[in-house]
Motif scaffolding. Structure first.
Motif, mmCIF file in Angstrom:
data_model
loop_
_atom_site.group_PDB
_atom_site.id
_atom_site.type_symbol
_atom_site.label_atom_id
_atom_site.label_comp_id
_atom_site.label_asym_id
_atom_site.label_seq_id
_atom_site.Cartn_x
_atom_site.Cartn_y
_atom_site.Cartn_z
ATOM 1 N N LYS A 17 46.399 47.638 37.884
ATOM 2 C CA LYS A 17 45.207 48.321 38.413
ATOM 3 C C LYS A 17 43.951 47.886 37.661
ATOM 4 C CE LYS A 17 47.647 52.586 39.716
ATOM 5 N NZ LYS A 17 47.720 54.053 39.454
ATOM 6 N N LEU A 18 44.072 47.809 36.337
ATOM 7 C CA LEU A 18 42.924 47.430 35.520
ATOM 8 C C LEU A 18 42.502 45.997 35.800
ATOM 9 C CD1 LEU A 18 44.100 49.047 32.170
ATOM 10 C CD2 LEU A 18 42.254 49.861 33.635
ATOM 11 N N LYS A 19 43.476 45.118 35.961
ATOM 12 C CA LYS A 19 43.170 43.716 36.260
ATOM 13 C C LYS A 19 42.470 43.595 37.606
ATOM 14 C CE LYS A 19 45.387 39.160 36.611
ATOM 15 N NZ LYS A 19 45.015 38.865 38.008
ATOM 16 N N ALA A 20 42.952 44.359 38.575
ATOM 17 C CA ALA A 20 42.336 44.319 39.900
ATOM 18 C C ALA A 20 40.910 44.859 39.873
ATOM 19 C CB ALA A 20 43.179 45.119 40.885
ATOM 20 N N ALA A 21 40.686 45.882 39.070
ATOM 21 C CA ALA A 21 39.366 46.520 39.038
ATOM 22 C C ALA A 21 38.353 45.754 38.201
ATOM 23 C CB ALA A 21 39.500 47.949 38.512
ATOM 24 N N PHE A 22 38.793 45.198 37.062
ATOM 25 C CA PHE A 22 37.835 44.608 36.123
ATOM 26 C C PHE A 22 37.846 43.085 36.088
ATOM 27 C CE2 PHE A 22 38.778 48.839 34.350
ATOM 28 C CZ PHE A 22 37.486 49.360 34.334
ATOM 29 N N TRP A 23 38.858 42.454 36.697
ATOM 30 C CA TRP A 23 38.914 40.997 36.632
ATOM 31 C C TRP A 23 38.927 40.360 38.021
ATOM 32 C CZ3 TRP A 23 38.042 37.692 32.848
ATOM 33 C CH2 TRP A 23 38.407 36.340 33.014
ATOM 34 N N ASP A 24 39.742 40.896 38.896
ATOM 35 C CA ASP A 24 39.886 40.292 40.227
ATOM 36 C C ASP A 24 38.785 40.713 41.185
ATOM 37 O OD1 ASP A 24 42.176 39.132 39.273
ATOM 38 O OD2 ASP A 24 43.505 40.689 40.067
#
Length: 379
Positions: free
Chosen positions: A213-220
Protein backbone atom coordinates in the motif's frame (compact mmCIF):
# COMPACT_ATOMS: atom_id res chain seq x y z
CA UNK A 1 -22.46 -19.77 -1.56
CA UNK A 2 -19.55 -17.64 -0.38
CA UNK A 3 -16.33 -19.56 0.08
CA UNK A 4 -14.37 -19.02 3.33
CA UNK A 5 -11.48 -16.57 3.10
CA UNK A 6 -8.16 -18.34 2.59
CA UNK A 7 -5.17 -16.02 2.94
CA UNK A 8 -2.04 -16.72 0.89
CA UNK A 9 0.76 -18.55 2.58
CA UNK A 10 3.15 -16.32 4.52
CA UNK A 11 6.89 -16.73 4.93
CA UNK A 12 8.40 -18.39 7.95
CA UNK A 13 10.18 -15.14 8.86
CA UNK A 14 6.89 -13.23 8.98
CA UNK A 15 5.45 -15.87 11.29
CA UNK A 16 8.56 -15.73 13.48
CA UNK A 17 8.39 -11.93 13.84
CA UNK A 18 4.67 -12.03 14.52
CA UNK A 19 4.95 -14.81 17.11
CA UNK A 20 7.93 -13.23 18.87
CA UNK A 21 6.20 -9.87 19.17
CA UNK A 22 3.01 -11.59 20.31
CA UNK A 23 4.81 -13.45 23.12
CA UNK A 24 6.66 -10.24 24.00
CA UNK A 25 3.35 -8.38 24.19
CA UNK A 26 1.85 -11.00 26.49
CA UNK A 27 4.87 -11.14 28.82
CA UNK A 28 5.36 -7.37 29.16
CA UNK A 29 1.64 -6.95 29.83
CA UNK A 30 1.81 -9.55 32.61
CA UNK A 31 4.92 -8.01 34.19
CA UNK A 32 3.32 -4.54 34.12
CA UNK A 33 1.57 -5.48 37.38
CA UNK A 34 4.91 -4.76 39.08
CA UNK A 35 4.13 -1.05 38.60
CA UNK A 36 1.47 -1.42 41.29
CA UNK A 37 3.72 -3.24 43.78
CA UNK A 38 4.40 -1.43 47.08
CA UNK A 39 7.69 0.44 47.27
CA UNK A 40 8.71 -1.73 50.24
CA UNK A 41 8.24 -4.86 48.10
CA UNK A 42 10.41 -3.45 45.30
CA UNK A 43 13.14 -2.42 47.75
CA UNK A 44 13.16 -5.88 49.29
CA UNK A 45 12.81 -8.08 46.22
CA UNK A 46 13.75 -5.73 43.39
CA UNK A 47 17.18 -7.30 42.90
CA UNK A 48 15.46 -10.48 41.72
CA UNK A 49 14.13 -8.56 38.71
CA UNK A 50 17.48 -7.14 37.56
CA UNK A 51 17.61 -9.51 34.59
CA UNK A 52 13.87 -9.45 33.91
CA UNK A 53 14.17 -7.59 30.59
CA UNK A 54 16.79 -10.00 29.27
CA UNK A 55 14.64 -12.94 30.36
CA UNK A 56 11.56 -11.54 28.62
CA UNK A 57 13.48 -11.04 25.36
CA UNK A 58 14.99 -14.54 25.52
CA UNK A 59 11.67 -16.27 26.28
CA UNK A 60 9.92 -14.24 23.55
CA UNK A 61 12.58 -15.14 21.00
CA UNK A 62 12.55 -18.84 21.92
CA UNK A 63 8.76 -19.05 22.17
CA UNK A 64 8.29 -17.22 18.87
CA UNK A 65 10.83 -19.45 17.16
CA UNK A 66 9.21 -22.68 18.33
CA UNK A 67 5.65 -21.60 17.56
CA UNK A 68 6.62 -20.24 14.12
CA UNK A 69 8.27 -23.55 13.17
CA UNK A 70 5.23 -25.58 14.25
CA UNK A 71 2.81 -23.17 12.54
CA UNK A 72 4.79 -23.12 9.30
CA UNK A 73 4.97 -26.90 9.12
CA UNK A 74 1.21 -27.18 9.70
CA UNK A 75 0.55 -24.59 7.00
CA UNK A 76 2.65 -26.54 4.49
CA UNK A 77 0.65 -29.66 5.37
CA UNK A 78 -2.58 -27.75 4.77
CA UNK A 79 -3.55 -27.81 8.44
CA UNK A 80 -4.49 -24.99 10.80
CA UNK A 81 -6.18 -21.68 10.05
CA UNK A 82 -3.38 -19.22 9.29
CA UNK A 83 -5.78 -16.34 8.71
CA UNK A 84 -7.16 -16.54 12.24
CA UNK A 85 -3.65 -16.88 13.70
CA UNK A 86 -2.46 -13.77 11.85
CA UNK A 87 -5.54 -11.84 12.94
CA UNK A 88 -5.19 -12.85 16.60
CA UNK A 89 -1.44 -12.15 16.81
CA UNK A 90 -1.62 -8.83 14.96
CA UNK A 91 -4.59 -7.84 17.09
CA UNK A 92 -2.64 -8.72 20.23
CA UNK A 93 0.29 -6.58 19.05
CA UNK A 94 -1.98 -3.65 18.15
CA UNK A 95 -3.88 -3.68 21.44
CA UNK A 96 -0.69 -4.10 23.47
CA UNK A 97 0.93 -1.13 21.70
CA UNK A 98 -2.21 0.96 22.14
CA UNK A 99 -2.27 0.28 25.87
CA UNK A 100 1.47 0.69 26.46
CA UNK A 101 2.00 3.88 24.44
CA UNK A 102 -1.18 5.55 25.71
CA UNK A 103 0.03 4.90 29.28
CA UNK A 104 2.99 7.17 28.53
CA UNK A 105 0.67 9.67 26.87
CA UNK A 106 -1.64 9.90 29.89
CA UNK A 107 1.42 10.11 32.17
CA UNK A 108 2.41 13.35 30.43
CA UNK A 109 -1.11 14.78 30.55
CA UNK A 110 -1.66 13.86 34.22
CA UNK A 111 1.80 15.13 35.24
CA UNK A 112 3.29 11.86 36.42
CA UNK A 113 6.04 12.12 33.80
CA UNK A 114 8.48 14.93 32.89
CA UNK A 115 8.29 16.39 36.41
CA UNK A 116 11.69 17.34 37.87
CA UNK A 117 12.28 16.85 41.61
CA UNK A 118 12.87 20.06 43.53
CA UNK A 119 16.49 19.24 44.42
CA UNK A 120 17.37 19.06 40.71
CA UNK A 121 16.18 22.64 40.27
CA UNK A 122 18.84 23.83 42.73
CA UNK A 123 21.71 21.98 41.03
CA UNK A 124 24.16 23.68 38.64
CA UNK A 125 23.24 22.98 35.03
CA UNK A 126 26.61 21.39 34.30
CA UNK A 127 26.10 18.84 37.10
CA UNK A 128 22.77 17.52 35.82
CA UNK A 129 22.64 14.13 34.12
CA UNK A 130 21.20 13.68 30.64
CA UNK A 131 18.10 12.18 32.23
CA UNK A 132 17.57 15.21 34.51
CA UNK A 133 18.20 17.66 31.64
CA UNK A 134 15.68 15.87 29.44
CA UNK A 135 13.02 15.79 32.14
CA UNK A 136 13.48 19.49 32.93
CA UNK A 137 13.53 20.53 29.26
CA UNK A 138 10.36 18.69 28.23
CA UNK A 139 8.66 19.44 31.55
CA UNK A 140 9.32 23.17 31.27
CA UNK A 141 6.24 23.58 29.06
CA UNK A 142 3.16 21.67 30.20
CA UNK A 143 1.47 22.59 26.91
CA UNK A 144 4.18 20.77 24.95
CA UNK A 145 3.87 17.76 27.27
CA UNK A 146 0.10 17.67 26.65
CA UNK A 147 0.59 17.86 22.88
CA UNK A 148 3.06 14.96 22.98
CA UNK A 149 0.68 13.01 25.20
CA UNK A 150 -2.25 13.62 22.86
CA UNK A 151 -0.22 12.36 19.90
CA UNK A 152 0.53 9.18 21.82
CA UNK A 153 -3.05 8.67 23.02
CA UNK A 154 -4.58 9.62 19.66
CA UNK A 155 -2.26 7.34 17.71
CA UNK A 156 -2.99 4.52 20.15
CA UNK A 157 -6.73 4.87 19.61
CA UNK A 158 -6.18 4.58 15.86
CA UNK A 159 -4.33 1.30 16.44
CA UNK A 160 -7.43 -0.25 17.98
CA UNK A 161 -9.24 -0.32 14.63
CA UNK A 162 -7.96 -2.38 11.70
CA UNK A 163 -9.14 0.24 9.20
CA UNK A 164 -7.07 3.01 10.87
CA UNK A 165 -4.09 0.92 12.01
CA UNK A 166 -1.80 2.24 9.26
CA UNK A 167 -2.66 5.87 10.09
CA UNK A 168 -2.01 5.18 13.77
CA UNK A 169 1.37 3.65 12.95
CA UNK A 170 2.32 6.68 10.83
CA UNK A 171 1.34 9.01 13.69
CA UNK A 172 3.19 7.07 16.38
CA UNK A 173 6.33 5.89 14.59
CA UNK A 174 8.03 9.33 14.24
CA UNK A 175 7.22 10.04 17.90
CA UNK A 176 8.70 6.73 19.05
CA UNK A 177 11.84 7.04 16.89
CA UNK A 178 12.48 10.43 18.46
CA UNK A 179 11.96 8.95 21.94
CA UNK A 180 14.38 6.09 21.17
CA UNK A 181 17.08 8.58 20.16
CA UNK A 182 16.50 10.70 23.27
CA UNK A 183 16.59 7.63 25.52
CA UNK A 184 19.79 6.43 23.84
CA UNK A 185 21.83 9.64 23.80
CA UNK A 186 20.60 11.16 27.07
CA UNK A 187 21.09 8.03 29.19
CA UNK A 188 17.45 7.59 30.16
CA UNK A 189 16.63 4.59 32.38
CA UNK A 190 17.29 1.20 30.78
CA UNK A 191 13.67 0.07 31.23
CA UNK A 192 12.32 3.11 29.36
CA UNK A 193 14.91 2.62 26.61
CA UNK A 194 13.96 -1.06 26.25
CA UNK A 195 10.27 -0.21 26.03
CA UNK A 196 10.79 2.51 23.43
CA UNK A 197 12.89 0.15 21.27
CA UNK A 198 10.38 -2.70 21.30
CA UNK A 199 7.48 -0.32 20.64
CA UNK A 200 9.36 1.13 17.67
CA UNK A 201 10.22 -2.31 16.31
CA UNK A 202 6.59 -3.42 16.69
CA UNK A 203 5.28 -0.30 14.93
CA UNK A 204 7.78 -0.83 12.12
CA UNK A 205 6.55 -4.42 11.77
CA UNK A 206 2.94 -3.22 11.46
CA UNK A 207 4.06 -0.61 8.92
CA UNK A 208 5.85 -3.18 6.75
CA UNK A 209 2.75 -5.36 6.69
CA UNK A 210 1.27 -2.66 4.44
CA UNK A 211 4.39 -2.20 2.34
CA UNK A 212 2.51 -2.71 -0.94
CA UNK A 213 0.00 0.00 0.00
CA UNK A 214 2.79 2.40 0.92
CA UNK A 215 4.68 1.69 -2.29
CA UNK A 216 1.56 2.29 -4.34
CA UNK A 217 0.78 5.54 -2.54
CA UNK A 218 4.25 7.09 -2.26
CA UNK A 219 6.24 5.58 -5.13
CA UNK A 220 3.99 4.25 -7.88
CA UNK A 221 1.55 7.16 -7.78
CA UNK A 222 1.83 9.22 -10.98
CA UNK A 223 2.18 12.97 -10.50
CA UNK A 224 -0.68 14.85 -12.16
CA UNK A 225 1.27 18.02 -12.94
CA UNK A 226 2.93 18.24 -16.37
CA UNK A 227 6.66 17.58 -16.53
CA UNK A 228 8.94 20.53 -17.15
CA UNK A 229 10.80 19.94 -20.42
CA UNK A 230 14.18 18.39 -19.60
CA UNK A 231 14.56 15.14 -21.49
CA UNK A 232 18.00 14.25 -20.19
CA UNK A 233 17.24 15.18 -16.58
CA UNK A 234 20.67 16.79 -16.20
CA UNK A 235 19.28 20.26 -15.55
CA UNK A 236 16.84 19.03 -12.90
CA UNK A 237 19.49 17.00 -11.10
CA UNK A 238 21.88 19.96 -11.18
CA UNK A 239 19.16 22.17 -9.70
CA UNK A 240 18.45 19.62 -6.97
CA UNK A 241 22.13 19.53 -6.10
CA UNK A 242 22.35 23.33 -6.07
CA UNK A 243 19.48 23.61 -3.56
CA UNK A 244 21.32 21.48 -0.99
CA UNK A 245 24.71 22.99 -1.84
CA UNK A 246 23.26 26.48 -1.35
CA UNK A 247 22.01 25.54 2.11
CA UNK A 248 25.46 24.22 3.07
CA UNK A 249 27.18 27.29 1.60
CA UNK A 250 24.91 29.61 3.58
CA UNK A 251 26.08 28.15 6.88
CA UNK A 252 29.69 27.74 5.76
CA UNK A 253 29.84 31.41 4.73
CA UNK A 254 28.57 32.34 8.19
CA UNK A 255 31.59 30.56 9.66
CA UNK A 256 33.90 32.54 7.38
CA UNK A 257 32.28 35.94 7.96
CA UNK A 258 31.67 35.52 11.69
CA UNK A 259 34.79 33.81 12.93
CA UNK A 260 34.45 32.29 16.35
CA UNK A 261 37.10 32.03 19.04
CA UNK A 262 38.34 28.57 19.90
CA UNK A 263 41.53 29.67 21.69
CA UNK A 264 40.15 31.42 24.78
CA UNK A 265 36.82 29.61 24.72
CA UNK A 266 36.05 28.13 28.12
CA UNK A 267 35.59 29.01 31.78
CA UNK A 268 38.38 30.85 33.58
CA UNK A 269 38.87 31.40 37.29
CA UNK A 270 40.16 34.78 38.49
CA UNK A 271 43.07 33.86 40.74
CA UNK A 272 44.12 37.46 41.34
CA UNK A 273 42.39 40.76 40.62
CA UNK A 274 44.08 44.14 41.07
CA UNK A 275 42.47 47.53 40.60
CA UNK A 276 44.80 50.53 40.44
CA UNK A 277 47.62 48.30 41.78
CA UNK A 278 45.54 47.31 44.82
CA UNK A 279 44.54 43.68 45.30
CA UNK A 280 40.80 43.08 45.43
CA UNK A 281 39.80 40.61 48.14
CA UNK A 282 38.16 37.38 46.95
CA UNK A 283 35.05 38.06 49.09
CA UNK A 284 34.58 41.58 47.71
CA UNK A 285 32.04 40.28 45.20
CA UNK A 286 29.43 40.22 47.97
CA UNK A 287 29.21 44.03 47.79
CA UNK A 288 30.95 44.89 44.50
CA UNK A 289 29.70 43.50 41.18
CA UNK A 290 33.02 44.48 39.57
CA UNK A 291 34.96 42.16 41.86
CA UNK A 292 34.93 39.40 39.27
CA UNK A 293 35.71 35.80 40.17
CA UNK A 294 35.02 34.05 36.87
CA UNK A 295 35.33 34.93 33.19
CA UNK A 296 33.43 33.02 30.52
CA UNK A 297 34.58 33.12 26.90
CA UNK A 298 31.89 31.43 24.83
CA UNK A 299 32.70 32.24 21.19
CA UNK A 300 29.60 33.33 19.30
CA UNK A 301 27.62 33.32 22.53
CA UNK A 302 29.76 36.15 23.86
CA UNK A 303 31.76 36.82 27.00
CA UNK A 304 30.78 37.36 30.64
CA UNK A 305 32.62 38.64 33.71
CA UNK A 306 30.86 37.15 36.73
CA UNK A 307 31.41 38.26 40.34
CA UNK A 308 29.79 35.19 41.87
CA UNK A 309 32.26 32.27 42.07
CA UNK A 310 29.50 29.68 42.51
CA UNK A 311 26.93 30.40 39.81
CA UNK A 312 26.37 32.76 36.90
CA UNK A 313 23.61 35.36 36.97
CA UNK A 314 23.21 37.68 33.99
CA UNK A 315 21.89 40.77 35.78
CA UNK A 316 24.92 41.03 38.08
CA UNK A 317 27.56 40.20 35.44
CA UNK A 318 29.28 42.25 32.75
CA UNK A 319 28.28 40.66 29.44
CA UNK A 320 28.80 41.33 25.76
CA UNK A 321 30.38 40.08 22.56
CA UNK A 322 34.10 39.85 21.89
CA UNK A 323 36.69 39.39 19.15
CA UNK A 324 40.05 37.83 19.91
CA UNK A 325 43.11 38.69 17.79
CA UNK A 326 45.66 35.93 18.41
CA UNK A 327 48.42 37.78 16.53
CA UNK A 328 48.13 40.95 18.60
CA UNK A 329 47.02 39.08 21.74
CA UNK A 330 44.16 41.50 22.24
CA UNK A 331 40.43 41.26 22.91
CA UNK A 332 37.84 43.73 21.60
CA UNK A 333 35.00 43.51 24.13
CA UNK A 334 31.69 45.20 23.20
CA UNK A 335 29.32 45.57 26.13
CA UNK A 336 26.54 47.63 27.65
CA UNK A 337 28.13 50.01 30.15
CA UNK A 338 26.38 49.43 33.51
CA UNK A 339 27.63 52.78 34.86
CA UNK A 340 25.50 54.69 32.33
CA UNK A 341 21.79 55.16 32.93
CA UNK A 342 21.02 54.43 29.27
CA UNK A 343 23.41 51.43 29.29
CA UNK A 344 25.16 52.80 26.24
CA UNK A 345 27.23 50.32 24.25
CA UNK A 346 30.97 50.68 24.93
CA UNK A 347 34.04 49.03 23.45
CA UNK A 348 36.76 47.82 25.78
CA UNK A 349 40.23 46.92 24.50
CA UNK A 350 41.83 44.18 26.60
CA UNK A 351 45.48 43.22 26.36
CA UNK A 352 46.29 39.52 26.84
CA UNK A 353 49.66 38.72 28.38
CA UNK A 354 51.59 35.53 29.22
CA UNK A 355 48.99 33.44 27.45
CA UNK A 356 49.19 29.66 27.68
CA UNK A 357 46.56 26.92 27.32
CA UNK A 358 46.04 26.93 31.10
CA UNK A 359 46.59 30.51 32.21
CA UNK A 360 46.81 34.14 31.06
CA UNK A 361 46.70 37.74 32.26
CA UNK A 362 44.23 40.41 31.19
CA UNK A 363 45.06 44.11 31.34
CA UNK A 364 42.62 46.94 30.56
CA UNK A 365 41.34 50.32 31.66
CA UNK A 366 37.67 50.67 32.56
CA UNK A 367 36.00 53.78 33.99
CA UNK A 368 39.47 55.26 34.67
CA UNK A 369 40.44 52.18 36.68
CA UNK A 370 43.47 50.15 35.64
CA UNK A 371 42.57 46.50 36.02
CA UNK A 372 44.77 43.42 35.88
CA UNK A 373 43.48 39.86 36.16
CA UNK A 374 45.37 36.60 36.55
CA UNK A 375 43.23 33.80 35.06
CA UNK A 376 43.46 30.00 35.28
CA UNK A 377 41.42 27.77 32.98
CA UNK A 378 38.77 25.64 34.71
CA UNK A 379 37.37 23.95 31.58
Amino acid sequence: MTEPFSPPRSSWFLKFCECTLGVLAALTTLTSVLNFAPVSFLHRYGHYFNNLLITIVFVSFLGGLCYAIIWHEKEKAGEGNSGIRHAVLQGLIRYWLAYSISVYGFAKILKTQLQSPEFNLDMPLGDLSGFALTWYYFGYSYTLAVILGLFQVGGSILLLFRRTTLIGVMVLLPVMVNIVLINMFYQIASGAFFNSVIYTISLTFLLLLDFKKLKAAFWDLVERLPRVSDKSGVLKNALRFLVIAAAFTTIQSYFVIHKTDNVLKGTWKVEKLTKNNQTVESAAWLTDTKAWNKVYFAGWSGCAFSPNPYRYKADESLTGSYEFDSLKNSIRFIHANPSRADRRIDTLMISVRNRSPKSMQLHFIMSRDTIEMQLARLR
